[in-house]
Scaffold this active site. Structure first.
Site, short mmCIF file in Angstrom:
data_model
loop_
_atom_site.label_atom_id
_atom_site.label_comp_id
_atom_site.label_asym_id
_atom_site.label_seq_id
_atom_site.Cartn_x
_atom_site.Cartn_y
_atom_site.Cartn_z
N LEU A 140 0.82 -1.23 0.00
CA LEU A 140 0.00 0.00 0.00
C LEU A 140 0.85 1.27 0.00
CD1 LEU A 140 -2.92 -1.05 2.38
CD2 LEU A 140 -2.92 -0.91 -0.12
N ASP B 287 0.14 -9.55 -5.02
CA ASP B 287 1.43 -8.86 -4.90
C ASP B 287 1.33 -7.47 -5.56
OD1 ASP B 287 4.01 -8.21 -4.25
OD2 ASP B 287 4.96 -9.62 -5.62
N PHE C 284 10.97 -3.36 -9.54
CA PHE C 284 10.19 -4.59 -9.70
C PHE C 284 8.75 -4.34 -9.26
CE2 PHE C 284 14.52 -6.25 -8.89
CZ PHE C 284 14.63 -7.17 -9.93
#
Lengths: 342, 431
Positions: B64, B306, B324
């Site tokens: 988050l 994810d 990433f």
């Protein structure tokens, strides 16, 4: 004086042809060898042959690309390639501007795309890019209207090197078809190896790549011709056996620290090119190296300076190939280059 | 008293082995009754005919970004994306700035969630202080403040002894240890899966062995300590085999899989699109087959996203320099239905188990079912609706998804948290 007398070499002003008919380059960018067809490769080689003669004239310049702007955008140190592109542009009368800058967007504080957009605003016709990150030219091509020429991106491709290598080989061998080529050294980190395997595979040569297993990347055997003619070996004698062409790759000293091999001494014992080892190759085999060479690391001086070395010929071919590439991407897609002196 | 009557939907609740058309009455934030033909005068009625009504979806692996990177996501915006994706509960990973390695950060997340989030938010604390992999974080204090598990997600815990201590120390707290399995030396400097594709692209590869080796170590440590090891975002056939073996030996090992890992292979990196860069990376077709098999045979316990928002400026970098991660909350259910349900690999009740029942059990929360008295968290979805994902409409603050323009079959219609409708699609309801 007859018109033929103006044309310095017969054939120089006729359109390059392949498989009997005129072909067009028909590609805006040169991002790699992978997307090129056999016809396109042949067109570049034929065009380079016809342009090569310009570099032998007392006045080494033709007006073919007059008014065109070529930016050499180098994010990685390079003398040879940058100079080669600059000379190529100038011999065709294009305006060449060199920009050398830090590779990392993070260090520089400006993304590659922003750098490209800024240059784009100055309306260049071609951006020649060298970058330490694989794929940087592809990202540039996605955000620019200029023609993008890849002058080496990370460990991905170096298409003009493979093309100039092919041109050099053809100076010594009648054809690439069926030729046995050994590529030896740090395959894993080499864009030269990748582009050469792709080009030679497409043109029907039989390639063997060789290096210590730590420097042979996964799946490399699939990099060559679709018929699976590419061989990978960790035995140098096996790679050299019956070779027509031996290409040595540069070994970066820092690979020692990364534990790819224990020492330069040991590397040279197993993968260094010596006159003795060359006896496995064909008697008329030629020796190539993309430079800069590390004498005593991947190649013995006696071999680098020996009669079969064509290393300096490669440098000369580089200018012709880059002239051809600049000419073809800018728009010489249909007609032959104007090589009449002017 | 507030009441909501969800009428005429196909109610699927694997916890009660329910799967039939029925009405669900929600009162005061709780499930009150499930039966056909319910009447509830004065209640709001939601027509769910043609829709599946399931216990609310739970995503136990979300980033988050708050505190620290509110430009990428906030607890509020992330929960809005979650609600639009059908999720009623999300668990947020601790790699914020500062890292959630102490009760103050845990409490901040919970307070912020209470004020602004549309969904339930469960914080996951760090295993090690600063997730630096050197000494234990205040695990007990974080659990006391509301953390439901621990993880150093984003990187693997390299020190085997520290991992063993974390497992042992956590035993009395009965929490899962969630491990990002990656031997950082084996994967060093990699930016995509190591294989033919990385060789062609000239990009440094991350070996599948980097994931397998650490999964093997952690499963052995779980056997030694009796702790619950949960393998995060499992992506390789090797790790799937290890989990399968571990389970058959009675070791307390569970695992999760992300939709992108069973949808795309490393061939998707061919255009150097940084939205195909995540860790673990997109693997090979063989891995995809192995993941599908592991989902079908029950080796995989849950599906997670994810969800990893990144600022577009950072995703505009060169492939090897870009960060990433991709966002995934709004595409997860659609991808699961498109890739797993419609080809006939798993049933709809199994979808609900993987996305609600089992994740609730993994984090030890009394959620993921619709028994009388349970929290009134429901997801309504149309399993057959065809739609195209449009990044322009995402609720997330970030745009890093490789699925823009992807055609999906199966769509969220409404999301209900604590008896309150927090999301309803205009395709199904006039608000």
């Amino acid at each position: 004086m007859s018109p033929e007398a103006i044309a310095p070499e017969s054939g120089a002003s006729t359109p390059p042809t392949s498989r009997g008919g005129p072909v067009s380059f028909n590609a805006k960018h040169l991002l790699g060898i992978e997307p090129l067809s056999v016809d396109q490769i042949q067109l570049i080689l034929e065009t380079a042959k016809s342009l090569r003669e310009i570099s032998t004239r007392p006045i080494k310049k033709v007006p073919t690309l007059r008014g065109k702007t070529v930016i050499n955008l180098f994010f990685e140190a390079s003398t040879r390639t940058r100079t080669s592109f600059e000379i190529a542009a100038k011999r065709l009368s294009a305006d060449a501007i060199n920009i050398s800058t830090s590779a990392s967007s993070i260090v520089k504080g400006e993304t590659l795309v922003d750098t490209a957009r800024n240059l784009e605003a100055m309306a260049p016709d071609v951006i020649v890019i060298r970058h330490s990150s694989a794929g940087a030219p592809h990202q540039l091509a996605g955000s620019c209207t200029a023609c993008i020429v890849n002058a080496g991106d990370g460990a991905h491709e170096h298409p003009t090197q493979a093309l100039l290598d092919a041109l050099t080989i053809l100076d010594h061998k009648p054809s690439l078809q069926g030729l046995r080529v050994a590529i030896i050294g740090d395959i894993a980190h080499s864009r030269v190896a990748r582009s050469n395997c792709l080009l030679l595979g497409k043109m029907g040569a039989r390639v063997t790549v060789c290096g210590p297993p730590t420097l042979l990347p996964v799946g490399f055997e699939r990099m060559g011709a679709p018929d699976g003619s590419l061989t990978v070996t960790d035995r140098m004698d096996e790679a050299l056996e019956g070779a027509d062409v031996v290409m040595m790759l540069r070994i970066q000293m820092e690979r020692q620290r990364e534990a790819f091999f224990p020492s330069v001494r040991e590397y040279f014992r197993y993968y260094g090119l010596t006159a003795r080892r060359m006896r496995s190759a064909k008697p008329d085999a030629i020796i190539m190296h993309p430079g800069p060479i590390n004498r005593g690391v991947e190649i013995a001086s006696e071999v680098a300076d020996g009669p079969y070395s064509v290393i300096l010929g490669q440098v000369a071919s580089g200018v012709a190939i880059r002239m051809a590439v600049l000419y073809l991407v800018i728009g010489g897609r249909e007609q032959a280059p104007r090589v009449a002196e002017g | 008293m507030t009441a909501l009557l969800v009428k005429g939907g196909r109610v699927i609740d694997p916890a009660q082995e329910l799967d039939h058309v029925s009405d669900v009455l929600l009162e005061d934030g709780r499930v009150s009754r499930i039966a056909p033909g319910l009447q509830a005068p004065g209640s709001t009625v939601l027509d769910a005919s043609g829709l599946v009504v399931s216990p609310g979806l739970i995503d136990i692996h979300v980033h988050l970004r708050e505190p620290g990177r509110e430009d990428e996501e906030t607890i509020q915006s992330g929960s809005e994306a979650a609600a639009a994706g059908g999720f009623t509960s999300i668990c947020c990973m601790p790699n914020t700035d500062p890292v959630n390695d102490n009760p103050a950060v845990t409490s901040f997340i919970l307070k912020e969630a209470e004020r602004r989030a549309l969904t339930r938010v469960f914080p996951i604390g760090a295993i090690s202080a600063g997730s630096a992999g050197e000494r234990l974080a205040e695990i007990g204090e974080m659990v006391n403040a509301g953390a439901i598990g621990i993880s150093d997600d984003g990187k693997g815990v390299m020190d085997g002894q520290l991992m063993r201590r974390a497992m042992e120390y956590s035993l009395p707290f009965k929490i899962p240890i969630i491990e990002h399995c990656e031997d950082l030396n084996l994967s060093a400097h990699g930016c995509m899966n190591e294989g033919y594709q990385s060789t062609v692209l000239g990009l440094k590869g991350m070996s599948r062995t980097a994931e397998d080796a650490m999964a093997a170590r952690d499963i052995m440590l779980a056997e030694l300590t009796g702790a619950h090891i949960h393998i995060a975002h499992l992506s390789t056939s090797g790790a799937a085999d290890l989990v399968r073996q571990g389970k058959s030996k009675g070791i307390h090992v569970t695992c999760e899989v992300c939709p992108h890992h069973f949808t795309l292979s490393d061939a998707a990196c061919r255009d150097y699109d940084t939205n195909t860069k995540m860790s673990p990376p997109l693997r090979t077709e063989e891995d995809i087959e192995a993941l599908l098999e592991a989902i079908v045979d029950g080796t995989v316990d849950c599906i997670v996203t994810d969800h990893a928002p990144h600022n577009p400026n950072e995703k505009m970098l060169e492939f090897d320099q870009a960060p990433f991660g991709i966002i995934g909350l709004e595409t997860a259910l659609g991808l699961v239905l498109t890739r797993l349900y419609h080809p006939g690999l798993i049933s709809l009740p199994r979808v609900v188990e993987l996305m609600s029942t089992q994740p609730a059990q993994l984090i030890n929360q009394p959620l993921g079912h619709l028994k009388a008295g349970a929290a009134a968290d429901l997801t309504l979805f149309d399993p057959d609706a065809e739609w195209t994902y449009d990044l322009g409409k995402t609720r997330s603050k970030s745009r890093n998804s490789p699925f823009h323009g992807t055609a999906l079959k199966g769509r969220v219609a409404a999301t209900i948290v604590g008896g309150k409708i927090v999301y309803q699609s205009s395709e199904y309801f006039n608000e």
